[in-house]
Design a protein around this motif. Structure first.
Motif, mmCIF file in Angstrom:
data_model
loop_
_atom_site.group_PDB
_atom_site.id
_atom_site.type_symbol
_atom_site.label_atom_id
_atom_site.label_comp_id
_atom_site.label_asym_id
_atom_site.label_seq_id
_atom_site.Cartn_x
_atom_site.Cartn_y
_atom_site.Cartn_z
ATOM 1 N N ILE A 62 -9.370 8.352 -5.996
ATOM 2 C CA ILE A 62 -9.778 7.009 -6.398
ATOM 3 C C ILE A 62 -10.934 7.119 -7.390
ATOM 4 O O ILE A 62 -11.743 8.044 -7.323
ATOM 5 C CB ILE A 62 -10.136 6.115 -5.182
ATOM 6 N N TYR A 97 -6.474 4.998 -9.460
ATOM 7 C CA TYR A 97 -6.588 6.443 -9.268
ATOM 8 C C TYR A 97 -6.952 7.133 -10.578
ATOM 9 O O TYR A 97 -6.533 6.697 -11.649
ATOM 10 C CB TYR A 97 -5.271 7.024 -8.767
ATOM 11 N N TYR A 122 -3.131 19.369 -1.545
ATOM 12 C CA TYR A 122 -2.872 18.236 -0.644
ATOM 13 C C TYR A 122 -2.275 17.051 -1.410
ATOM 14 O O TYR A 122 -1.549 16.246 -0.854
ATOM 15 C CB TYR A 122 -4.169 17.818 0.043
ATOM 16 N N GLN A 156 -6.441 2.841 -0.953
ATOM 17 C CA GLN A 156 -6.862 3.811 0.037
ATOM 18 C C GLN A 156 -7.793 3.151 1.046
ATOM 19 O O GLN A 156 -8.698 2.431 0.662
ATOM 20 C CB GLN A 156 -7.606 4.929 -0.707
ATOM 21 N N PHE A 185 -3.759 6.687 2.719
ATOM 22 C CA PHE A 185 -3.389 6.178 1.397
ATOM 23 C C PHE A 185 -1.882 6.280 1.207
ATOM 24 O O PHE A 185 -1.205 7.007 1.941
ATOM 25 C CB PHE A 185 -4.103 6.979 0.302
ATOM 26 N N GLU A 186 -1.409 5.526 0.221
ATOM 27 C CA GLU A 186 0.004 5.650 -0.128
ATOM 28 C C GLU A 186 0.094 6.566 -1.330
ATOM 29 O O GLU A 186 -0.527 6.307 -2.362
ATOM 30 C CB GLU A 186 0.601 4.276 -0.471
ATOM 31 N N ARG A 216 0.095 8.731 3.781
ATOM 32 C CA ARG A 216 -0.538 10.009 4.102
ATOM 33 C C ARG A 216 -2.000 9.796 4.480
ATOM 34 O O ARG A 216 -2.496 8.684 4.453
ATOM 35 C CB ARG A 216 -0.431 10.967 2.910
#
Lengths: 372, 252
Positions: free
Chosen positions: A197, A312, A354, B108, B178-179, B186
């Protein structure tokens, strides 16, 4: 006592005859031994008279000038030396700064000293050099705010001309001078930030989440040097909201997404045949121009990456070497090595993995562009 | 080697191991030479301190009480700095939701977990030495069920004469959901903590944890893991969970 003295007197009187006898025996022995020695006299043959060597015929060759191509900007070659730089290997005794996703926001109370973990590296780089001169120093700018933290830009459309001016003016950081700049620098050895983010960017550079700071239209300008041990021809692949790379003053890669490219009227130089064909994280991968690196010669490299309007933030920079075979992933894209100048720390590698679909990036490749 | 010899050797080994297990050991109680102010010496190990007296145990096991005031200054310093105090350790967990800002809405969910570690010295003799400790915060991936190291910190409490009782400090970690760009939910949640406090000679004074599902061996193993390392309940390192492949991806 008198008697003893008389005896001794007699003994002393006999000494000269004993010495004479001993000397005689030694003389006889020497004479006999001398007779046993064999002398061999080697008679040297007389030297031949001196005759000078006939002169050698040497063919005359034309004088050849050495072929040395002089460049106008000659830079000294890479030398191995010990660089005195503060590294994370030596733990600080100070309270750690509150930073880093999940690195422990240590708030000491009552005389405790929390020592920072050696995993002090973040996805944007470490607060201190981990790679002794092989890292890129990153400076954070927010184009949303002025130096006095007043809002001066609302949307990313307003910043295209600023970015364009920065690129056109030889990547001069003075273009960003009117805007907010973080005092904290980060030192990166790779550019792999898969979908975090956008508040993470400012946060890693010391601006807390609680602070009244909008995490949009910010940029990080990284500067460093790279070298290839074997040399060769390379090109970058990658993607990012804003991502530009230049080598030795030449723009070689634009990973910025298509909408930004179009609205900004960038010069079209991307490789048309291969661009935008494969997925990388959430966007399509972009391909840069080929460039050459001479073996071991350090080359200046700069990276400008940044965030537009929130959500993001992603920045992925990969490298391809011409002539190398790469395994292809299920979409047909070569699985390319992550561009890096040092080993990626395990904790950072795990954070990258991840968020990264398997088969998009090779994090284990040995290809490395360290100068030292 | 014959079967009989092998069995004998194994038997001796097992006996030695058994003996080792039953021998009480304490790094703290080391045999050393103690001196009083008159220069008298005794080889003994520290046993306890009470009512202004130090109780030493000599090689024969005999307890020797000595007034602290009569001990040499170096021995008094040793007692004050090298003999571990008795302590109690508590951990208090607080979870706070991180307010999403307008630019990161719906992407998120994030929480900050804060562990407040409280250490109380329960023994009365003064302690001027230094303790050290380690804190580990552990999470769990919601998709794979693997555990993850969310925070690892070392601390060094310095006791002072003025404030010689309770000490506390905070460590925090972030957890999130979060997606992902492939549409998959996840993230990782908080599971628990492990706090270990060591004495001035490296002896373990206290181990406090709410990770009851982990065995002692597994807890010891996870101390070696760096930040964001994934592992299982047996303390074995596991690979990092990855997003699933999808050719349709959410554009951020």
């Amino acid at each position: 006592m008198k008697r003893l003295f008389k005896k001794t007197e007699g003994l002393i009187r006999g000494v000269p005859s004993a010495v004479l006898l001993s000397a005689l025996i030694h003389f006889i022995l020497l004479f006999v031994a001398g007779g046993l020695i064999v002398f061999s006299v080697i008679k040297k043959p007389p030297l031949p008279p001196f005759v000078p060597h006939p002169p050698i015929e040497r063919p005359k060759t034309p004088l050849i000038k050495p072929r040395v191509k002089l460049k106008k900007n000659v830079k000294p070659g890479a030398t191995r030396r010990i660089v005195s730089k503060q590294t994370l290997g030596v733990p600080d005794m100070q309270l750690p700064a509150i930073e880093g996703m999940g690195q422990g926001l240590g708030g000491g109370v009552g005389g405790f000293e929390l020592m920072p973990d050696s995993s002090g590296m973040t996805l944007f780089g470490g607060a201190k050099s981990m790679a002794s001169g092989n890292d890129f120093e990153g400076t954070f700018y927010s184009l949303r705010y002025s130096r006095l933290r007043e809002v001066v830009n609302d949307t990313k459309d307003q910043i295209y001309p600023i970015i364009r001016r920065f690129l056109d003016l030889n990547w001069n950081p003075r273009v960003f001078a009117p805007y907010f700049q973080s005092s904290r620098k980060l030192y990166a050895t790779q550019f792999l930030v898969p979908a975090v983010i956008t508040s993470e960017g400012p946060r890693q550079f010391g601006i807390e989440r609680d602070a009244d700071f909008d995490p949009i239209i910010w940029f990080v300008h990284y500067k460093g040097r790279i070298a290839s041990k074997e040399g060769g021809r390379f090109r970058f692949w990658g993607m990012g909201d804003f991502l530009f790379v230049r080598l030795n003053g030449k723009l070689v890669f634009v990973g910025t997404g298509r909408p930004q490219m179009d609205s900004c009227d960038w010069p079209e130089y991307l490789n048309e045949e291969e661009k935008a064909e494969y997925n990388l994280c959430s966007e399509q991968a972009r391909v840069g121009l080929w460039f050459d690196l001479e073996p071991g010669v350090p080359t200046e490299m700069e990276v400008l990456t940044g965030e537009g309007d929130g959500g993001y933030f992603t920045c992925i920079l990969l490298i391809e070497k011409e002539g190398e075979y790469y395994v292809k992933n299920r979409e047909g894209m070569p699985v390319l090595p992550a561009f890096r100048t040092a080993e990626i720390p395990e904790s950072i590698k795990s954070q990258i993995e991840y968020k990264l679909i398997p088969g998009e990036v090779d994090l284990e490749s040995e290809l490395m562009f360290n100068v030292y | 080697m014959s079967i009989k010899t092998t069995a004998l050797v194994r038997g001796i080994g097992q006996l030695a191991l058994l003996l080792l297990l039953f021998v009480p050991h304490s790094i703290n109680a080391e045999m050393r030479i103690w001196r009083d102010r008159d220069g008298k010496q005794v080889a003994a190990e520290f046993s306890k301190e009470a009512f202004g007296k130090v109780f030493l145990r000599d090689v024969t096991g005999k307890m020797i009480p000595i007034d602290v005031e009569t001990l040499s200054s170096s021995d008094v310093k040793y007692i004050r700095t090298m003999v571990s105090p008795k302590i109690e350790v508590k951990a208090v967990t607080k979870t706070k939701s991180v307010k999403a800002n307008e630019y990161n809405n719906d992407l998120q969910q994030m929480w900050i977990v804060t562990e407040t570690i409280q250490i109380r010295k329960t023994s009365s003799p003064r302690f001027d030495g230094k303790l050290s400790g380690e804190v580990y915060l552990v999470g769990k991936d919601i998709v794979s069920g693997r555990y993850v190291m969310l925070c690892r910190e070392r601390f060094s409490p310095a006791f002072s004469e003025e404030k010689n009782k309770d000490y506390e400090f905070n460590v925090s970690a972030e957890v999130c959901r979060f997606e992902d760009y492939n549409g998959q939910d996840r993230g990782y949640e908080y599971v628990g903590y492990l706090v270990i406090v060591f004495g001035p000679q490296g002896d373990r004074l206290a181990t406090v944890t709410d990770l009851s599902r982990f065995s002692d061996e597994a807890l010891d193993s996870l101390r070696a893991f760096s930040y964001f390392t994934f592992f299982d309940q047996d303390g074995r390192k596991r690979s990092t969970p990855r997003p699933e492949y999808s050719n349709t991806r959410r554009s951020f």
